[in-house]
Scaffold this motif. Sequence first.
Motif, PDB file in Angstrom:
ATOM      1  N   LEU A  90       0.829  -1.209   0.000  1.00 59.99           N
ATOM      2  CA  LEU A  90       0.000   0.000   0.000  1.00 59.99           C
ATOM      3  C   LEU A  90       0.862   1.258   0.000  1.00 59.99           C
ATOM      4  CD1 LEU A  90      -2.895  -0.882   2.490  1.00 59.99           C
ATOM      5  CD2 LEU A  90      -3.112  -0.336   0.068  1.00 59.99           C
ATOM      6  N   LEU A  91       1.964   1.232   0.786  1.00 69.02           N
ATOM      7  CA  LEU A  91       2.890   2.372   0.796  1.00 69.02           C
ATOM      8  C   LEU A  91       3.366   2.704  -0.607  1.00 69.02           C
ATOM      9  CD1 LEU A  91       5.351   1.962   3.819  1.00 69.02           C
ATOM     10  CD2 LEU A  91       3.713   3.805   3.445  1.00 69.02           C
ATOM     11  N   TRP A 102      12.313  -3.306   2.388  1.00 68.42           N
ATOM     12  CA  TRP A 102      11.573  -2.362   1.552  1.00 68.42           C
ATOM     13  C   TRP A 102      10.859  -1.308   2.399  1.00 68.42           C
ATOM     14  CZ3 TRP A 102      12.282  -1.924  -3.498  1.00 68.42           C
ATOM     15  CH2 TRP A 102      12.846  -3.005  -4.172  1.00 68.42           C
ATOM     16  N   MET A 103      10.413  -1.708   3.567  1.00 68.96           N
ATOM     17  CA  MET A 103       9.778  -0.746   4.463  1.00 68.96           C
ATOM     18  C   MET A 103      10.785   0.303   4.925  1.00 68.96           C
ATOM     19  SD  MET A 103       8.087  -1.384   8.204  1.00 68.96           S
ATOM     20  CE  MET A 103       9.728  -1.683   8.882  1.00 68.96           C
ATOM     21  N   MET A 104      11.993  -0.144   5.300  1.00 68.49           N
ATOM     22  CA  MET A 104      13.018   0.773   5.789  1.00 68.49           C
ATOM     23  C   MET A 104      13.520   1.687   4.673  1.00 68.49           C
ATOM     24  SD  MET A 104      12.932   0.201   8.911  1.00 68.49           S
ATOM     25  CE  MET A 104      14.232   1.366   9.359  1.00 68.49           C
ATOM     26  N   LEU A 154      13.375   5.668   4.799  1.00 71.14           N
ATOM     27  CA  LEU A 154      14.567   6.489   4.539  1.00 71.14           C
ATOM     28  C   LEU A 154      14.243   7.594   3.532  1.00 71.14           C
ATOM     29  CD1 LEU A 154      17.622   6.752   5.169  1.00 71.14           C
ATOM     30  CD2 LEU A 154      18.040   5.288   3.171  1.00 71.14           C
ATOM     31  N   MET A 155      13.495   7.243   2.475  1.00 65.60           N
ATOM     32  CA  MET A 155      13.110   8.232   1.467  1.00 65.60           C
ATOM     33  C   MET A 155      12.199   9.313   2.069  1.00 65.60           C
ATOM     34  SD  MET A 155      14.685   7.474  -1.313  1.00 65.60           S
ATOM     35  CE  MET A 155      16.037   6.959  -0.246  1.00 65.60           C
ATOM     36  N   VAL A 156      11.277   8.879   2.956  1.00 66.27           N
ATOM     37  CA  VAL A 156      10.389   9.836   3.620  1.00 66.27           C
ATOM     38  C   VAL A 156      11.201  10.767   4.525  1.00 66.27           C
ATOM     39  CG1 VAL A 156       8.530  10.062   5.328  1.00 66.27           C
ATOM     40  CG2 VAL A 156       8.337   8.381   3.490  1.00 66.27           C
ATOM     41  N   PHE A 185       1.929   2.894   8.441  1.00 63.20           N
ATOM     42  CA  PHE A 185       3.118   2.744   9.306  1.00 63.20           C
ATOM     43  C   PHE A 185       3.243   4.046  10.088  1.00 63.20           C
ATOM     44  CE2 PHE A 185       4.245  -0.536   6.203  1.00 63.20           C
ATOM     45  CZ  PHE A 185       4.626  -1.570   7.047  1.00 63.20           C
ATOM     46  N   ARG A 186       2.771   4.020  11.321  1.00 69.22           N
ATOM     47  CA  ARG A 186       2.663   5.267  12.100  1.00 69.22           C
ATOM     48  C   ARG A 186       4.008   5.942  12.308  1.00 69.22           C
ATOM     49  NH1 ARG A 186      -0.806   2.215  16.612  1.00 69.22           N
ATOM     50  NH2 ARG A 186       0.733   0.667  15.951  1.00 69.22           N
ATOM     51  N   PHE A 187       5.085   5.156  12.486  1.00 67.62           N
ATOM     52  CA  PHE A 187       6.381   5.776  12.766  1.00 67.62           C
ATOM     53  C   PHE A 187       6.888   6.567  11.562  1.00 67.62           C
ATOM     54  CE2 PHE A 187       8.132   2.160  10.521  1.00 67.62           C
ATOM     55  CZ  PHE A 187       9.358   2.588  10.027  1.00 67.62           C
TER      56      PHE A 187
END
Length: 578
Positions: free
Chosen positions: A14-15, A83-85, A89-91, A135-137
């Motif tokens: 979804l991200l 992939w989440m990390m 990192l991009m955010v 992903f709240r964080f």
Amino acid sequence: MDNEQRVKLEKVKLLYQQSPGLLVGLFFAGTAVFLFVLLEGRNVVSNALYFWYAALIVLITIRIVLYQFFQRAKEKLLNVTKWMMLFALMVMFSGLIMGGAILLFLDFSDPVSIVFLTIIIFGTFSGSMGALSNFRFIYCLYGSLTVVPLAILFYLEGNEFAYMSFLLGIFFVAHFFFANNMHKNIEDSIRRKFLNEELIKKLEKQTLIAERANMDKSRFLAATSHDLRQPLHSLSLFLAVLNAKLTTDEQKQILKKSQRSQEILSTQLNSIVEMTQMDAGEILLNPTGFWLKSFLEEIVEEFKLLAHQQNIVLKVRLIDGYVYYDAVLLARVIRNLISNVIKHCPNSTLLVASRKRADRVAIYIIDNGSGISEKDQTNIFSEFFQLNNSERDRNKGLGLGLAIVKRLVELLGVSIELKSQLGKGTCFKLELKQQGLQGALASAPKREEVVDVALDTKRLFIVVVDDDVDILEAMGTILKMWHHEILLAPSLKKLMRALSQERYSVPDLLIVDYRLTEHQTGVDVVNQVRLFFNKEIPAVIISGDTTLGLEALVNIEQTDIFYKPISDQVLKVILSQV
């Protein structure tokens, strides 16, 4: 992959799915800042502005490339956390760049600059909630790098800006709570999605099992019906032979009861086979145009004797109409409805009527019998459901008559309506469309009247081929009793050997079973014998096989087909046509 990992993978997907929207928003927000500062920012060093905007474009490009890589790899992701990390990192870099715009370009001496940059930061933070809240964080990280620096700068500036800092803090906390609720909703929807998928898979599996079971049942019943038809056929013929040899009334009475039992068994077997064929979709429509009045009169005529025996007054009130349906299947529906009344409503009145309504014609089967309760009306069309037959009287059938009616009217596209009241009677209504071609109505021939034909008893030479020994013996016995010359054979091979060794004359009739030994059929026998004598010999196939398309296959060879068991009377009719 366990369920939690599947949920996490779906959230990562979804991200990345929402990356294009985020990047478009980031590009327009950054470009708006660049143009505003370039045109309005007098106190800003030009090199810093260009460097900032170049960093933004590079970051957006990197994120586009990352998105493309993810799209290629998403079907076989192994390391979801990686992939989440990477996305986080991009955010983070996006937050640093947008937060850097505040530090570089915010001018407290220019109210327009304050309002513009505050709106940009508010807009990007609020706009990214839907995409980042799963992903709240990550969402919190972006807010910490954009909204928090702005709040700190307002606080440090003091005076009225301190209140703005307080409001920004409330704004940040409120958004975090909104994002938290959205996160829960997203997780719940993902979990429900997986649960639904599992339920659908289970349902599909159970449906497949049920379909296979239904197909197995149909195959079993088809095979069983074929095997049962064979002895029933021979039994029917042997009973007819026995009838000619009995001398006393007591003996004939016992035989009559035996024949009645055999007829009931044949009827019940035909009902089961009929249901099986409909379940398997093996009944094909053959619609033709016909006049309804004479069609109904013929059917009613068949039941006059039975109605009289049950002390039922049979009345008819018919108007004519031209309809276009499968006459054979429609007749079966009406016969089942009339038969149902005769079986269950003795000492009553039965009315068969028809009435026109606009472009439709309705057929009514009405009796003044005991009626059906509202509770039973919902079950009356169910398979094996019977009223007032707890003792399972075999003379009342298996409870398949109305179930067959329901299936057939659905196949025909005819509506059926039931109205009944306990103690007053029952009405079945069938509604048919009339044929719309008025020219055809005027010119269409009416159904021919049934004419009784005296059976021709001339002596015939008949060849009988059947791989069932009992049927072969029964056919031989009854045909000899009727003074016909016969040749019996259990297979095509033995028949051709007999025809080759003896000088037989051309047969008057071939009576052949369809499914024979050595993968041969009755059609093969008919063709071989006709070729041997070089003549189109009349032929009849009598089969226990009710396979779809068999009748059409046999008719191509100009051969009639009948289904076992047949009575001696039907056999006499067949012989009379030769």
